[in-house]
Design a protein around this motif. Sequence first.
Motif, PDB file in Angstrom:
ATOM      1  N   ASN A  96       0.826  -1.213   0.000  1.00 30.12           N
ATOM      2  CA  ASN A  96       0.000   0.000   0.000  1.00 30.12           C
ATOM      3  C   ASN A  96       0.856   1.257   0.000  1.00 30.12           C
ATOM      4  O   ASN A  96       0.476   2.284  -0.576  1.00 30.12           O
ATOM      5  CB  ASN A  96      -0.942   0.004   1.209  1.00 30.12           C
ATOM      6  CG  ASN A  96      -2.082  -0.982   1.052  1.00 30.12           C
ATOM      7  OD1 ASN A  96      -2.379  -1.420  -0.059  1.00 30.12           O
ATOM      8  ND2 ASN A  96      -2.712  -1.349   2.157  1.00 30.12           N
ATOM      9  N   CYS A  97       2.007   1.184   0.643  1.00 32.50           N
ATOM     10  CA  CYS A  97       2.934   2.320   0.654  1.00 32.50           C
ATOM     11  C   CYS A  97       3.432   2.603  -0.763  1.00 32.50           C
ATOM     12  O   CYS A  97       3.459   3.755  -1.207  1.00 32.50           O
ATOM     13  CB  CYS A  97       4.109   2.023   1.578  1.00 32.50           C
ATOM     14  SG  CYS A  97       5.338   3.350   1.678  1.00 32.50           S
ATOM     15  N   ILE A  98       3.802   1.552  -1.489  1.00 29.93           N
ATOM     16  CA  ILE A  98       4.275   1.717  -2.857  1.00 29.93           C
ATOM     17  C   ILE A  98       3.159   2.230  -3.754  1.00 29.93           C
ATOM     18  O   ILE A  98       3.376   3.082  -4.628  1.00 29.93           O
ATOM     19  CB  ILE A  98       4.839   0.385  -3.401  1.00 29.93           C
ATOM     20  CG1 ILE A  98       6.053  -0.047  -2.570  1.00 29.93           C
ATOM     21  CG2 ILE A  98       5.223   0.517  -4.860  1.00 29.93           C
ATOM     22  CD1 ILE A  98       7.176   0.967  -2.520  1.00 29.93           C
ATOM     23  N   ALA A  99       1.935   1.729  -3.530  1.00 33.01           N
ATOM     24  CA  ALA A  99       0.792   2.205  -4.322  1.00 33.01           C
ATOM     25  C   ALA A  99       0.525   3.685  -4.058  1.00 33.01           C
ATOM     26  O   ALA A  99       0.264   4.455  -4.989  1.00 33.01           O
ATOM     27  CB  ALA A  99      -0.454   1.379  -3.989  1.00 33.01           C
ATOM     28  N   GLN A 100       0.597   4.089  -2.784  1.00 30.62           N
ATOM     29  CA  GLN A 100       0.399   5.490  -2.443  1.00 30.62           C
ATOM     30  C   GLN A 100       1.468   6.361  -3.085  1.00 30.62           C
ATOM     31  O   GLN A 100       1.171   7.434  -3.650  1.00 30.62           O
ATOM     32  CB  GLN A 100       0.415   5.681  -0.922  1.00 30.62           C
ATOM     33  CG  GLN A 100       0.058   7.085  -0.486  1.00 30.62           C
ATOM     34  CD  GLN A 100       0.096   7.254   1.029  1.00 30.62           C
ATOM     35  OE1 GLN A 100       1.109   6.992   1.665  1.00 30.62           O
ATOM     36  NE2 GLN A 100      -1.013   7.696   1.601  1.00 30.62           N
ATOM     37  N   LEU A 101       2.688   5.902  -3.048  1.00 33.49           N
ATOM     38  CA  LEU A 101       3.796   6.629  -3.662  1.00 33.49           C
ATOM     39  C   LEU A 101       3.587   6.769  -5.165  1.00 33.49           C
ATOM     40  O   LEU A 101       3.803   7.840  -5.745  1.00 33.49           O
ATOM     41  CB  LEU A 101       5.097   5.877  -3.349  1.00 33.49           C
ATOM     42  CG  LEU A 101       6.428   6.433  -3.813  1.00 33.49           C
ATOM     43  CD1 LEU A 101       7.520   5.971  -2.846  1.00 33.49           C
ATOM     44  CD2 LEU A 101       6.777   5.970  -5.215  1.00 33.49           C
ATOM     45  N   PHE A 102       3.153   5.689  -5.810  1.00 31.28           N
ATOM     46  CA  PHE A 102       2.930   5.716  -7.261  1.00 31.28           C
ATOM     47  C   PHE A 102       1.868   6.739  -7.648  1.00 31.28           C
ATOM     48  O   PHE A 102       2.071   7.588  -8.525  1.00 31.28           O
ATOM     49  CB  PHE A 102       2.509   4.329  -7.761  1.00 31.28           C
ATOM     50  CG  PHE A 102       2.067   4.310  -9.199  1.00 31.28           C
ATOM     51  CD1 PHE A 102       2.999   4.255 -10.225  1.00 31.28           C
ATOM     52  CD2 PHE A 102       0.720   4.368  -9.518  1.00 31.28           C
ATOM     53  CE1 PHE A 102       2.592   4.245 -11.552  1.00 31.28           C
ATOM     54  CE2 PHE A 102       0.306   4.368 -10.848  1.00 31.28           C
ATOM     55  CZ  PHE A 102       1.247   4.299 -11.868  1.00 31.28           C
ATOM     56  N   PHE A 103       0.712   6.682  -6.987  1.00 23.62           N
ATOM     57  CA  PHE A 103      -0.389   7.577  -7.357  1.00 23.62           C
ATOM     58  C   PHE A 103      -0.103   9.027  -6.947  1.00 23.62           C
ATOM     59  O   PHE A 103      -0.542   9.963  -7.621  1.00 23.62           O
ATOM     60  CB  PHE A 103      -1.700   7.090  -6.735  1.00 23.62           C
ATOM     61  CG  PHE A 103      -2.263   5.882  -7.422  1.00 23.62           C
ATOM     62  CD1 PHE A 103      -2.782   5.977  -8.708  1.00 23.62           C
ATOM     63  CD2 PHE A 103      -2.246   4.646  -6.806  1.00 23.62           C
ATOM     64  CE1 PHE A 103      -3.291   4.859  -9.356  1.00 23.62           C
ATOM     65  CE2 PHE A 103      -2.745   3.521  -7.443  1.00 23.62           C
ATOM     66  CZ  PHE A 103      -3.265   3.621  -8.724  1.00 23.62           C
ATOM     67  N   LEU A 104       0.639   9.214  -5.861  1.00 18.55           N
ATOM     68  CA  LEU A 104       1.027  10.565  -5.468  1.00 18.55           C
ATOM     69  C   LEU A 104       1.830  11.236  -6.580  1.00 18.55           C
ATOM     70  O   LEU A 104       1.548  12.374  -6.978  1.00 18.55           O
ATOM     71  CB  LEU A 104       1.846  10.522  -4.177  1.00 18.55           C
ATOM     72  CG  LEU A 104       2.432  11.867  -3.723  1.00 18.55           C
ATOM     73  CD1 LEU A 104       1.336  12.763  -3.179  1.00 18.55           C
ATOM     74  CD2 LEU A 104       3.519  11.658  -2.673  1.00 18.55           C
ATOM     75  N   HIS A 105       2.819  10.525  -7.106  1.00 25.29           N
ATOM     76  CA  HIS A 105       3.659  11.094  -8.159  1.00 25.29           C
ATOM     77  C   HIS A 105       2.925  11.174  -9.491  1.00 25.29           C
ATOM     78  O   HIS A 105       3.187  12.084 -10.289  1.00 25.29           O
ATOM     79  CB  HIS A 105       4.954  10.295  -8.288  1.00 25.29           C
ATOM     80  CG  HIS A 105       5.965  10.653  -7.253  1.00 25.29           C
ATOM     81  ND1 HIS A 105       6.965  11.578  -7.467  1.00 25.29           N
ATOM     82  CD2 HIS A 105       6.103  10.248  -5.962  1.00 25.29           C
ATOM     83  CE1 HIS A 105       7.688  11.712  -6.363  1.00 25.29           C
ATOM     84  NE2 HIS A 105       7.180  10.919  -5.437  1.00 25.29           N
ATOM     85  N   LEU A 106       2.006  10.254  -9.736  1.00 19.55           N
ATOM     86  CA  LEU A 106       1.216  10.316 -10.968  1.00 19.55           C
ATOM     87  C   LEU A 106       0.397  11.596 -11.021  1.00 19.55           C
ATOM     88  O   LEU A 106       0.460  12.353 -12.001  1.00 19.55           O
ATOM     89  CB  LEU A 106       0.288   9.099 -11.050  1.00 19.55           C
ATOM     90  CG  LEU A 106      -0.792   9.140 -12.143  1.00 19.55           C
ATOM     91  CD1 LEU A 106      -0.159   9.197 -13.531  1.00 19.55           C
ATOM     92  CD2 LEU A 106      -1.718   7.933 -12.018  1.00 19.55           C
ATOM     93  N   PHE A 107      -0.354  11.874  -9.953  1.00 18.86           N
ATOM     94  CA  PHE A 107      -1.236  13.046  -9.949  1.00 18.86           C
ATOM     95  C   PHE A 107      -0.447  14.347  -9.793  1.00 18.86           C
ATOM     96  O   PHE A 107      -0.821  15.368 -10.379  1.00 18.86           O
ATOM     97  CB  PHE A 107      -2.286  12.909  -8.849  1.00 18.86           C
ATOM     98  CG  PHE A 107      -3.213  11.743  -9.055  1.00 18.86           C
ATOM     99  CD1 PHE A 107      -3.884  11.576 -10.263  1.00 18.86           C
ATOM    100  CD2 PHE A 107      -3.407  10.800  -8.063  1.00 18.86           C
ATOM    101  CE1 PHE A 107      -4.732  10.490 -10.471  1.00 18.86           C
ATOM    102  CE2 PHE A 107      -4.250   9.719  -8.251  1.00 18.86           C
ATOM    103  CZ  PHE A 107      -4.915   9.559  -9.463  1.00 18.86           C
TER     104      PHE A 107
END
Length: 308
Positions: A96-107
């Motif tokens: 979940n940490c990696i997913a949060q990091l991914f979407f944070l940088h995407l948006f």
Amino acid sequence: MYALNQTRVTEFVFLGLSDNWMLEILFFTAFSVTYVLTLLGNILILVTIVFTPRLHTPMYFFLSNLSFIDICHSSVTVPKMLEGLLLEKKTISFDNCIAQLFFLHLFACAEIFLLTIMAYDRYVAICTPLHYPNVMNMRVCVQLVFALWLGGTVHSLVQTFLTTRLPYCGPNIIDSYFCDIPPVIKLACTDTYLTGMLIVSNSGTISLTCFLALIASYMVILVSLRKQSAEGRRKALSTCSAHFMVVALFFGPCIFIYTRPDTSFSIDKVVSVFYTVVTPLLNPLIYTLRNEEVKCAMKQLRRRQVFS
């Protein structure tokens, strides 16, 4: 992939914003209200633009995309932060940490590119108004939005890969309230100097380059306004000042954080709160309070709903 398979850390623990429970309750109340207002404000802008035919122009098409991105951007971090403010132990699983990091940088990257496109749109509209209908038609606008999402996805995939390729074997304490690359890679069980430099060359360079491009475009616009009529100058300055306020509020924290991933300051959490929680709320306020066309459209939409 080998490094990821060797990961022994299964979850991370956030230190959060404070260890004082009174402050945490205060933060929870304030940020809950802020998040709800962010959702309502940006949804209102989206609905107004979609249901008002005269706002179906490139400028408002980009504005509706900005509202959508702000909704997504704040939703990546704020709900988890609010949950953490109510819990004594603030944890998040590795995945979940990696997913949060991914979407944070995407948006975040998508918003950087969108703000740059919006500045170009205003440059064309003000400096070459006769060519504007041909240069910024809806087909071009859709292509630009597709390109910004593609660019944001590529950027985020690169950042995520740089993070997951490192081995994490403890400690697992993140001095923040969400997962981001600078605090996460500090927990890696290896030297992260090269990764830090790659982050600067990616996130830092994108933020700084787009910001400088924006400054240059606004400087050109200001110079060209001397040839405009008084009414034209007033309208152009009103629109551009609103854009520039959003740019300064968003790019400032991004440049501050991502151009120095190996260095941390005590003010980092405050800066992070500003660009993940506060800025998504300020965007709809800036664009509605300073835009008569949007305010009139909202009033007409409200009357239409009341009388229907």
